[in-house]
Scaffold this motif. Sequence first.
Motif, short mmCIF file in Angstrom:
data_model
loop_
_atom_site.label_atom_id
_atom_site.label_comp_id
_atom_site.label_asym_id
_atom_site.label_seq_id
_atom_site.Cartn_x
_atom_site.Cartn_y
_atom_site.Cartn_z
N ALA A 69 42.72 41.86 52.11
CA ALA A 69 41.61 43.09 51.69
C ALA A 69 40.95 42.49 50.38
CB ALA A 69 41.29 44.69 51.61
N SER A 70 39.00 43.22 50.48
CA SER A 70 38.45 42.16 49.68
C SER A 70 36.99 42.67 49.87
CB SER A 70 38.44 40.83 50.01
OG SER A 70 37.65 40.79 49.26
N THR A 71 36.85 43.21 48.87
CA THR A 71 35.22 43.58 48.57
C THR A 71 34.16 42.26 48.30
OG1 THR A 71 35.12 45.93 48.66
CG2 THR A 71 33.25 45.52 48.42
N ARG A 72 34.66 42.32 46.93
CA ARG A 72 33.96 41.24 45.77
C ARG A 72 33.96 39.94 46.10
NH1 ARG A 72 34.71 46.56 43.25
NH2 ARG A 72 36.64 46.15 44.31
N THR A 73 35.55 39.74 45.85
CA THR A 73 35.74 38.17 46.48
C THR A 73 35.00 37.50 46.95
OG1 THR A 73 37.47 38.53 44.91
CG2 THR A 73 37.64 36.37 46.21
N ARG A 74 35.36 38.52 48.84
CA ARG A 74 35.03 37.67 49.82
C ARG A 74 33.15 37.88 49.87
NH1 ARG A 74 36.26 39.45 56.11
NH2 ARG A 74 34.51 38.66 56.93
N ILE A 121 40.68 30.71 50.70
CA ILE A 121 41.49 31.89 50.76
C ILE A 121 42.18 32.87 50.14
CG2 ILE A 121 43.21 29.93 50.84
CD1 ILE A 121 44.91 30.70 52.81
N ARG A 122 42.94 33.79 50.35
CA ARG A 122 43.22 34.91 50.26
C ARG A 122 44.12 35.38 50.65
NH1 ARG A 122 41.01 40.44 47.52
NH2 ARG A 122 40.38 38.47 45.47
N HIS A 123 45.79 35.33 50.70
CA HIS A 123 46.74 35.26 50.88
C HIS A 123 47.66 36.53 50.32
CE1 HIS A 123 50.23 35.10 53.58
NE2 HIS A 123 49.03 34.43 55.00
N GLU A 149 48.03 34.62 41.23
CA GLU A 149 46.62 34.18 40.21
C GLU A 149 45.33 34.33 40.84
OE1 GLU A 149 45.72 31.22 38.04
OE2 GLU A 149 47.80 30.41 37.59
N HIS A 150 44.16 34.10 40.25
CA HIS A 150 42.37 34.83 41.00
C HIS A 150 42.03 33.75 40.05
CE1 HIS A 150 39.81 36.26 42.60
NE2 HIS A 150 40.04 37.96 42.68
N PRO A 151 42.33 32.69 40.02
CA PRO A 151 41.44 31.55 39.15
C PRO A 151 40.01 31.89 39.14
CG PRO A 151 42.35 29.98 41.11
CD PRO A 151 42.52 31.20 40.70
N THR A 152 39.52 32.34 39.97
CA THR A 152 37.39 32.28 39.96
C THR A 152 37.26 34.06 39.21
OG1 THR A 152 37.47 33.57 42.19
CG2 THR A 152 36.68 30.18 41.91
N GLN A 153 37.89 34.91 39.15
CA GLN A 153 38.42 35.91 39.08
C GLN A 153 38.03 36.12 37.09
OE1 GLN A 153 37.67 39.34 40.29
NE2 GLN A 153 37.04 39.81 37.67
N ALA A 154 39.20 35.12 36.90
CA ALA A 154 38.75 34.77 35.31
C ALA A 154 37.82 33.55 35.38
CB ALA A 154 40.66 33.82 34.97
N HIS A 276 36.61 46.21 33.89
CA HIS A 276 37.75 46.04 35.33
C HIS A 276 37.28 44.68 36.36
CE1 HIS A 276 40.22 48.18 37.69
NE2 HIS A 276 40.58 48.89 36.95
N PRO A 277 38.34 44.45 36.57
CA PRO A 277 38.26 43.64 38.10
C PRO A 277 38.21 43.91 39.39
CG PRO A 277 40.23 43.47 37.72
CD PRO A 277 39.60 44.47 36.49
N GLY A 278 37.88 45.36 39.27
CA GLY A 278 37.66 46.63 40.81
C GLY A 278 38.61 45.68 41.26
N1 CP Z 1 38.40 41.70 42.20
C1 CP Z 1 38.48 41.23 43.05
O1 CP Z 1 39.00 40.11 43.68
O2 CP Z 1 38.28 41.84 43.87
P1 CP Z 1 38.25 42.25 45.28
O3 CP Z 1 39.68 42.68 46.35
O4 CP Z 1 37.58 43.60 45.78
O5 CP Z 1 37.69 40.79 45.98
#
Ligand code: CP
Length: 319
Positions: A69-74, A121-123, A149-154, A276-278
């Motif tokens: 699941a994702s809101t922001r990244t996707r 890709i998110r997995h 890792e989540h490099p684009t968040q960083a 906060h990354p959310g």
């Molecule tokens: N910060 C972040 O990765 O949020 P999402 O899970 O909503 O994409």
Amino acid sequence: MNPDAVNLADDAPREPFAVRSLLSADDLTAGDATRILDAAESFFEVSRRPIRKVPALRGKTLLNVFFEASTRTRTSFELAGKRLSMDVVNLSASSSSTTKGETLLDTIKSLEAMQPDLVVIRHAAAGAAAYVAARSTPAVINAGDGTHEHPTQALLDAFTIRRHKRDLRGLKVAICGDILHSRVARSNAILLGKLGADVHFAGPRTLIPSAPESLGAKVHYRIEPALEDADVVMMLRIQRERLSGVFLPTLREYSRTFGLNERRLALAKPGAIVMHPGPMNRGVEIAPEVADGPQSVILDQVEAGVAVRMAVLWLLCGG
Ligand code: CP
């Protein structure tokens, strides 16, 4: 000004961007990261125009493949691709043939046959993005792989800090909460450290990974020493889905000892920013009055996500 133009060119010829796929913050040198952040400044300006679109990647295809699941990244990868005039296709686990038993590799090979230029890709599995990158032709961007890792968040966090504090060098950044399960903490410790920040982790002993110093962070088992004189306070989500009673007695106890409230925030520097990354657990790791307060830049992070991802797509496509 030509509304289709984006001011990314300076007079000097640029080296091609050396990074092919972005799987880890460790794939980037400080110079690579700065180049992404500088390009993102121009794309940030594009995102605030009445017409938020440039033809920079017209004819290129982006596949957004989300098995978690994702809101922001996707959403921000989709908007980033569309604002660069890419053809964007989204695939989520629930609507893919993985629900019929297809393997990750067969799914990716099928998608690759449609000639995308980039795969995001998110997995849930750590290493999934690297596994795909090693077995496919298009460039791959890791949008979060398990607890890894989540490099684009960083990158978007670094962009947000830079906009508020101008320079990351020498800043005290307190990253607080569930470090053990946090891909955001790992990528941020690597990237912000490379950019010269002084990174501190704070969390209960059960939520700190073994050998945290390998990420270059100083570790505290109480939140107060991390907050003292901090320039940046980054709170992490308690990942209820990955926790059980072995990690924490109760969420109430956690909130009482590690939650960020106004009294604790007063330990940081007066102009400190709160991140906060959310998604947030309001009232657990962060009090609502802090999340919505004057020092919060949480929605700035979300806005930065589109510009930073535009910059990453643009540079990985040859910029
Ligand atoms: N910060 C972040 O990765 O949020 P999402 O899970 O909503 O994409």
